[in-house]
Design a protein around this motif. Structure first.
Motif, short mmCIF file in Angstrom:
data_model
loop_
_atom_site.label_atom_id
_atom_site.label_comp_id
_atom_site.label_asym_id
_atom_site.label_seq_id
_atom_site.Cartn_x
_atom_site.Cartn_y
_atom_site.Cartn_z
N VAL A 90 0.84 -1.21 0.00
CA VAL A 90 0.00 0.00 0.00
C VAL A 90 0.87 1.25 0.00
N GLY A 91 1.93 1.25 0.79
CA GLY A 91 2.82 2.40 0.84
C GLY A 91 3.47 2.67 -0.51
N GLY A 92 3.87 1.62 -1.20
CA GLY A 92 4.47 1.79 -2.52
C GLY A 92 3.50 2.34 -3.55
N LEU A 93 2.22 2.05 -3.37
CA LEU A 93 1.20 2.51 -4.32
C LEU A 93 0.65 3.89 -3.97
N LEU A 161 15.70 3.42 -9.08
CA LEU A 161 14.34 2.94 -9.34
C LEU A 161 13.25 3.82 -8.73
N GLY A 162 13.64 4.80 -7.93
CA GLY A 162 12.65 5.67 -7.29
C GLY A 162 12.31 5.22 -5.89
N TYR A 168 8.36 -1.48 -2.03
CA TYR A 168 8.06 -2.73 -2.73
C TYR A 168 9.03 -3.85 -2.39
N VAL A 169 10.25 -3.54 -2.01
CA VAL A 169 11.24 -4.58 -1.76
C VAL A 169 10.80 -5.51 -0.64
#
Length: 479
Positions: A90-93, A161-162, A168-169
């Protein structure tokens, strides 16, 4: 708790989970500027990317640790990993700041379930002191590697990669850990179930720790004299006192206060609280010093931390062996002297050319001291504790260490006048002097409160027998 084949819980699995949690904390710090630019954070809301995690992690650690005792450590471990993985996704999105902040809060909440479960599973699964000391050595080395790796990986991932990649990792790693835990950890004993849960006690202590964590999170920005800092601290203290009174009167308390009669628990937690402060001050100040005074990039800063991290990994098993041979007291006193020497060395750093002459040797000395503190305090704080209270002991240890990190760092930042930008050499010298003073206090507390001799091992329950109900009686530890 044992693995399905009747052996110990897999140390690699437990340490990998702790590695992910430590990596996540360090990796997000490095990505903050990129998050600020992409999501449009205000200057006042950006710190909550870190603060939300710290608030929920520190506030729920004790409850998370005790929940492992009551409902099963495997359950808490797996559930926490699942939530942590989903929160990372969720944090990555996230496309707006509030979503990222809420995701970080959920990460902190789930980490408060996973981290005590890891330490409790290690302590209960390795009841013999020599085996437990070695396991704690591996645990400490992996945790340190996670921090060092996070600083470097955060810089690389963010620049290539931003910032979303640092969230996401955790997703593939979390999925692998959940699958491994479901396969390799034995089912929880039904004996972990209790007839009643101390709900009022849980609400009081969790609210108290959340208020403390909130005050510490905003203290560096607002100042210690601000009402928004003072009132949460006062309210937290009142709730904590009410909690302690309640725990003496209920039949099945959330925290059996008799656990503090175990001298190793009291001494280990006191030193963990203080040493957490030295570690947070030194790490925070070294990071800023290298970026503001030495003008290092985030990647170069991560690389500059590697010698310190390498020393931690290299020294972990020797520290564990020394703890078993000589007992925790002399080892902790020795570790405090390393912290003192490293802090004093860093007070002499004076400018852009000081890495090889001061930052590197001072950091290595601090690394040795940190190794001792991570391993020996964790060993002491879980020694002499009955197996059915290992989650409680682990939660106490993590809670007090986390509070030490926040309180001591906030005080040091305020006294030394350290800001996010514009700090000078003299500001850092003041902070390292405070670290040196705190190291002296650690040496004194270690000599007075920590047991000097090895306690007898606490027998783990047989895998086929249910765990006993939580006991109010402490286990004696010889001096």
């Amino acid at each position: 708790m044992s693995s399905p084949n009747g052996g110990r819980p897999p140390l690699a699995l437990l340490c990998s989970a702790q590695f992910m949690l430590t990596l996540d904390f360090a990796i997000v710090n490095v990505a903050l500027p990129a998050m600020h630019r992409d999501l449009g954070f205000t200057s006042g809301s950006l710190p909550w990317v870190i603060g939300a995690y710290a608030l929920f992690f520190g506030g729920f650690l004790l409850l998370g640790g005790r929940a492992g005792d009551l409902f099963g450590r495997k359950r808490m471990f797996v559930a926490g990993l699942i939530v942590f993985t989903l929160a990372s996704l969720v944090g990555g999105l996230a496309t707006v700041p509030i979503v990222l902040i809420l995701a970080r809060a959920l990460q902190g909440l789930s980490a408060a379930a996973v981290s005590p479960a890891v330490l409790a599973l290690i302590a209960a699964g390795y009841p013999q002191p020599a085996e437990r000391a070695k396991a704690m050595g591996v645990f400490g080395a992996v945790a340190s590697a996670g921090f060092a790796g996070g600083v470097l990986a955060g810089g690389i991932l963010t620049e290539t990669l931003g910032w979303r990649s640092v969230m996401y990792v955790n997703v593939p790693v979390g999925i692998l850990l959940v699958v491994s835990a479901l396969r390799k950890l034995a089912p929880d004993h039904q004996g972990h179930q209790v007839r009643r849960v101390d709900v009022p006690g849980a609400l009081l202590v969790t609210s108290a720790f959340c208020l403390f964590s909130y005050a510490l999170t905003i203290a560096a920005d607002k100042g210690w004299g601000a009402g928004s800092v003072i009132w949460p601290m006062v309210a937290g203290a009142v709730l904590l006192i009410a909690f302690l009174i309640l725990e003496t009167r209920v039949k099945e308390p959330l925290v059996a206060l008799s656990i503090f009669k175990i001298r190793s628990v009291t001494g280990g937690n006191a030193v963990a609280f203080l040493s957490g402060g030295v570690m947070s001050i030194s790490t925070f100040c070294l990071t800023l010093y290298m970026q503001q005074i030495l003008h290092y990039s985030s990647i170069k800063t991560g690389l500059a931390f590697f010698p310190q991290a390498f020393v931690v990994v290299l020294a972990s098993l020797p520290v564990a062996k020394a703890t078993m041979k000589y007992g925790p007291r002399p080892v902790l006193v020795g570790g405090a002297l390393f912290l003192l020497a490293g802090s004093l060395w860093l007070t002499q750093a004076s400018g852009p050319d000081s890495y090889l002459s001061h930052v590197l040797p001072g950091g290595v000395l601090l690394g040795l001291g940190v190794t001792v503190m991570m391993i020996t305090t964790a060993f002491a704080a879980t020694t002499g504790v009955p197996p059915q209270q290992m989650g409680l002991a682990s939660g106490l240890y993590n809670s007090l260490r986390q509070l030490g990190v926040g309180l001591c760092l906030s005080v040091a930042v305020a006294i030394a006048g350290l800001g996010a930008l514009g700090s000078g050499v003299d500001n850092f010298k003041t902070a390292f002097s405070l670290s040196a003073g705190l190291s002296i206090v650690i040496a004194i507390v270690s000599a007075v409160l920590v047991p000097g001799r090895k306690p007898a091992p606490v027998a783990a329950p047989a895998s086929s027998a249910p765990a006993a109900a939580p006991s109010r009686e402490p286990v004696a530890v010889t001096d």
